[in-house]
Design a protein around this motif. Sequence first.
Motif, PDB file in Angstrom:
ATOM      1  N   HIS A 193       9.412 -32.964 -29.655  1.00 23.74           N
ATOM      2  CA  HIS A 193      10.219 -33.518 -28.553  1.00 23.74           C
ATOM      3  C   HIS A 193       9.799 -34.948 -28.237  1.00 23.74           C
ATOM      4  N   ALA A 194       8.491 -35.161 -28.226  1.00 26.22           N
ATOM      5  CA  ALA A 194       8.012 -36.515 -27.957  1.00 26.22           C
ATOM      6  C   ALA A 194       8.412 -37.450 -29.092  1.00 26.22           C
TER       7      ALA A 194
ATOM      8  N   ALA B 143       3.117 -33.051 -34.384  1.00 28.27           N
ATOM      9  CA  ALA B 143       2.307 -32.808 -33.184  1.00 28.27           C
ATOM     10  C   ALA B 143       3.179 -32.475 -31.980  1.00 28.27           C
ATOM     11  N   ASN B 144       4.322 -33.092 -31.870  1.00 26.08           N
ATOM     12  CA  ASN B 144       5.191 -32.833 -30.719  1.00 26.08           C
ATOM     13  C   ASN B 144       6.583 -33.350 -31.052  1.00 26.08           C
TER      14      ASN B 144
END
Lengths: 383, 544
Positions: free
Chosen positions: A251-252, A248-249
Amino acid sequence: MSVPAGPQAPAETDAAGRAGSTDDSRRTLTRTVLRAAAVPLASVALGLVLGAVLIAVQGHSVLSAYSALVLGGAGDADALLRTLQKATPLVFGGLAVAFAFKAGLFNIGGQGQLLVGAAFAAGVGFGLEGVPLVVHLPLALLVGAAAGAVWGAIAGVLKATSGAHEVIVTIMLNFVAGNLTDWLAANPWQDRSGSNIIARTPLVEPSAEIPTWGWLPAGFVLAVLAAVACWFVLERTTYGFEVRSVGANRHAAHYAGISVGWIMASTMAVAGLLAGLGGAIESLGVDGRFEAGVNVGLGFEGITIALLARTNPIAVIPAGLLVGLMEAGAAKMQFESGVAPEIIDVIQALILLFVAAPLIVRWLLRLRDTDDRRLTLGAGWGR
Amino acid sequence: MVAAAETVAAQAEPEVLLAGHGITKRFGPVVANDDVSVELRPGRILALLGENGAGKSTLVNVLFGLHRPDAGQVVIADEHVELSSPHDAIARGVGMVHQHFQLVPPMSVVRNIVLGAEPRKLGMIDVAQARRRVMDLADRFGLHVDPDAAVEDLPVGAQQRVEILKALYRDARVLIADEPTAVLTPQETDHLLDVLRGLTDQGVGIVFITHKLREVMAAADDIVVLREGRVVGTTTPAQTSEAALAELMVGRAVDLHGDRFESGATGVGSAVSTAAAYSDEKPAAEAGELPVVLDIAGLCADDDRGQRAVDELSLAVRAGEIVGVAGVEGNGQRELVEAITGLRHATAGTVSISDRDASGARPRQVTVIGVGHIPEDRAKHGLIGSYSVADNSVLNRYFKRPFAAGGMLRRDRIDSHARDVVATFDVRTPDVESPADSLSGGNKQKLIVGREFSDEIDLLIAAQPTRGIDIGAIEFIWRRIRERRDEGTAVLLVSAELDEVLALSDRVAVMYEGRIVATVDPRTATREEIGLLMAGAAPAEVGS
């Protein structure tokens, strides 16, 4: 790519059957599932309608063609067995694509992973003699699964360490796997009995055969269990949380302390394991051996299944059953109504096209977009 | 047809350049604009003031043709118009400078400006003519920028001038600027306001969206305040004050000024904060007794392009103090924060946190040591937009007890934790199952702050903790950070907003080109002094 991931997420969360679920939440669940399934169902319907047009244009009876198709796929125990056998590798292939997709990876390598799984499981299946079933069969399945896992992991490790794109790597690995298994079947592992010149292994020992209970092949039971296991891992475990976070992300996920590289590598290994298991079941439960060229294309159908299921592991089961039924019934359809079985491929391709272009389906059928999505969109401006 | 109308309108000076009459715009159940009317006349600057979510962006998006209003009318140059896309608005002389620049980084300034409206010769772009026209425009409006430089090599302020030139190149008579000062230094902001003023002298009208009161008071001719989609006030700087505007925006009185001077009276925690606040003056006596929590020595780190961004930087933060890092964005602050928190590889130097060596630690290790990190970019790092509020409330702690046991997530614990965070940090959301993307910016930020504050932490690293959020949320987050400081947490604050650094910090470290060039006392240093330091002036030159 992000489209399939959206609406199903709440469905999966709800499907857990949270403690104390009331009628109200059950109704919400039904609504969410229906909403998530609207585009795939509509796509199937549209595909069948266009298929009917094509059948009618050729001068055949649509009704007799489609009824023969259904009877051929589910009309009696034999038909049902055929459908479930066809559906088994489709479910595994679909899971191999869907699981990797949760980590944001597009696994095009189901074909290669399935082939090595099929070949190595067959190798163990005919190579070992005098081993009891409780050891032989699990071992053969395990080796097939492990071969697939290694094949998938190669792409995952390369992606994690050097950034090599998994689509390119898995496509290339498909060729490597295809030629490797062809060579295995034609040379060291070839069946030398009688006058056989076909590139295929000997039949596997009875102790490595997957049983069939009436119309129910044990392989299909494994496929269903695998789908449930995938759902459970993704939704209920910390590992699944990490996989979905990376998808989903990225970087997060990194910020959250998740090792993105490890997740990519391990997710591809799991994906390969699933496809490899599908291949192993093909060899041990359906064909009884590995034969060069027999499983060609089977791995690619996993992409169709995963898209139709919108990468939801549970939805992979009905998607696999649907396509399996069409493939199982195609012969009867041709026999009884004279419609060329290729029409099935056309219908499948149309369904995939509609699933991949949900906007067209929504527009054609005037389907409302999901309310929450619209809200999110609105909130993007000025909020 | 459009062109003809525009020419006529341009020749006869219109009375109203741009207006919305009774604009109403809904997104599903959300009413973003409710019967909003605004009017912009030639040569004036209209400030649209409001919190995030007040409907400012929706309004200008309607005026610019990005959204169609559900009711109401748009007027451009005295004519009622139906805009079906931004092209219609641009063709009628409305230009927009977006908050996030719409530029192609590797392309030159000239090419960026003419992109989509290139002068052509024999089917090819007439580069010479394009360059000439851009230079003419730049001279005429005093927007100086190197026409041949690649946009990616320009500082933010210059990129913004390119955006403005892009609009003017398309004969804009109206310029809509969406939060134009959010990314600028105080000096760059002043320069921008001068540029805007210069534009109005030539008859251009400007719609200026902001939530910074100081700029509104300094630059606007007319002020329209929006709250919850409605116009709650129309005024001029002469008739109002910052305090009155803030109250209009938020709907109640707000206190944005520090507690630095009152904190002596607030009880137990204040002893700590007071000691820390005076640490510069009496380092040995009082502050010396509080342990150093974050100790950075000789830290070096490269930026994404491999250039050294943090250059042998040393800095210490003690328990119970807020050290603010002031600096123009792009001077290594991001890399500094990322190197401390393990998101970026440090090429040299040491970081120690609570007397433990954290050099080269991974993000997970930094979290486990006891560091809370409010990341600069909440969409990229802070939250997973498609995840629920509940999942985001444990985003970097999901693996810890009580949220997980034996590799299994414990949904009930996660949900109840999320409900705690939502309640304690006033996160406005229908429920904890809603996706984080459905929250407004301020509520997203409160969710992140709540998450980072809900664990035991010794060190808080807050990067741009209030960027792009509304005053109510800023006030809330500032109060929470101060409370945390008063409880003895060491806080490293990095902010491009000098006001924020000044309001919160006990010490201000000014960062320039990867180094801390000076550490000043926020109670004695002036904005101008710090601004000069931020711009690279040697500390000796400042204040002399």
